[in-house]
Design an enzyme around this catalytic site. Structure first.
Site, short mmCIF file in Angstrom:
data_model
loop_
_atom_site.label_atom_id
_atom_site.label_comp_id
_atom_site.label_asym_id
_atom_site.label_seq_id
_atom_site.Cartn_x
_atom_site.Cartn_y
_atom_site.Cartn_z
N ASP A 28 5.02 5.69 6.17
CA ASP A 28 5.06 4.25 6.47
C ASP A 28 6.41 3.61 6.10
OD1 ASP A 28 4.36 4.65 3.74
OD2 ASP A 28 3.53 2.63 3.61
N HIS A 55 5.84 -3.70 0.47
CA HIS A 55 4.51 -4.10 0.94
C HIS A 55 4.15 -5.52 0.52
CE1 HIS A 55 2.96 -0.11 2.28
NE2 HIS A 55 3.82 0.34 1.38
ZN LIG Z 1 5.23 4.96 -0.48
#
Ligand SMILES: [Zn+2]
Length: 255
Positions: free
Chosen positions: A60, A171
């Protein structure tokens, strides 16, 4: 001229970041979760991609590299210890190495723990740090390839940056992190204020980052594991900071 930053969501809860040097037109993507939103962000800003600065090998953070490399022939910069796991790497970096994005000058901090070779990028002059999945606002990354001692040292390295450094992480986890942090320090006034701010921002669908070192020191329980008050709150009055940190991290894993 100061750096310009463009932050935008990718995948489910990742962030894409573009770092632009207006004096040369150079533009770096910090990680590449997926190509399409990065291409859209470049088009929005009228910037052309020249570099990708990778923090760690997880899919990701690297899934968009191959497509972006093909389209822009950009330079891919990756942590030396993980280069074999990252596609299309051109340059590998380790602790203390300098990375230039046009006239912007960054330095590499090795911040292992989430992965064994994770690196962060610190642009001292522009007061910016890109910390991937090592530090989050009000949280820190899961310890997947390292151990608590390693992660604690990485967090201390980031905590030691100048207090006004703007922190960009990988994130949008802040709301869940706040919820957990309140279970560790329910009476921390800075944390309670952050909790209200995060609710407001997320209701407006706005990001909770960047944050700053100064702010995180006031409410991030993982950066506060060497405070006697935090040790007492987890029942570890006589423990070392690493033991307190490991306990807080283990509680978060089960939260
Ligand atoms: Zn990671």
């Amino acid at each position: 001229m100061p750096a310009e930053i463009h932050l935008f969501p990718c995948l489910k809860d990742n962030y894409g970041v573009l770092l632009h040097d207006p004096s040369t037109g150079t533009t770096a993507a910090i990680d590449a979760p997926e190509a399409a939103p990065i291409e859209a962000a470049l088009a929005d800003m009228g910037w052309r991609l020249t570099d990708i600065l990778v923090t760690h090998h997880h899919a990701d953070h690297t899934g968009g590299i191959a497509d972006l490399k093909q389209k822009y022939q950009c330079r891919v910069i990756a942590p030396r210890k993980e280069a074999s796991k990252i596609p299309n790497t051109d340059v590998t970096l380790r602790e203390g190495d300098v990375v230039q994005v046009g006239s912007l000058v960054g330095r590499v901090l090795e911040t292992p723990g989430h992965t064994a070779g994770h690196i962060s990028y610190w642009f001292k002059q522009d007061k910016l740090a890109f910390v991937g999945d090592t530090l989050f606002s009000v949280g820190c990354g899961r310890i997947i390839e390292g151990n608590p001692e390693m992660m604690w040292q990485s967090l201390l390295k980031i905590r030691n940056l100048p207090a006004d450094t703007q922190i960009y992480c990988g994130h949008e986890y802040t709301a869940a992190n706040v919820h957990f942090a309140l279970s560790i320090e329910p009476k921390n006034p800075a944390l309670r204020a952050r909790a209200e701010e995060v609710v407001r921002l997320r209701e407006l669908d706005r990001p909770t980052i960047p944050t700053t070192i100064q702010q995180e020191k006031s409410y991030n329980p993982f950066l506060r594991a060497d405070l006697s008050s935090v040790a007492a709150n987890v029942g570890l009055e006589d423990a070392t900071p690493v033991q307190v940190f490991a306990t807080v991290r283990a509680r978060k894993d089960k939260f």
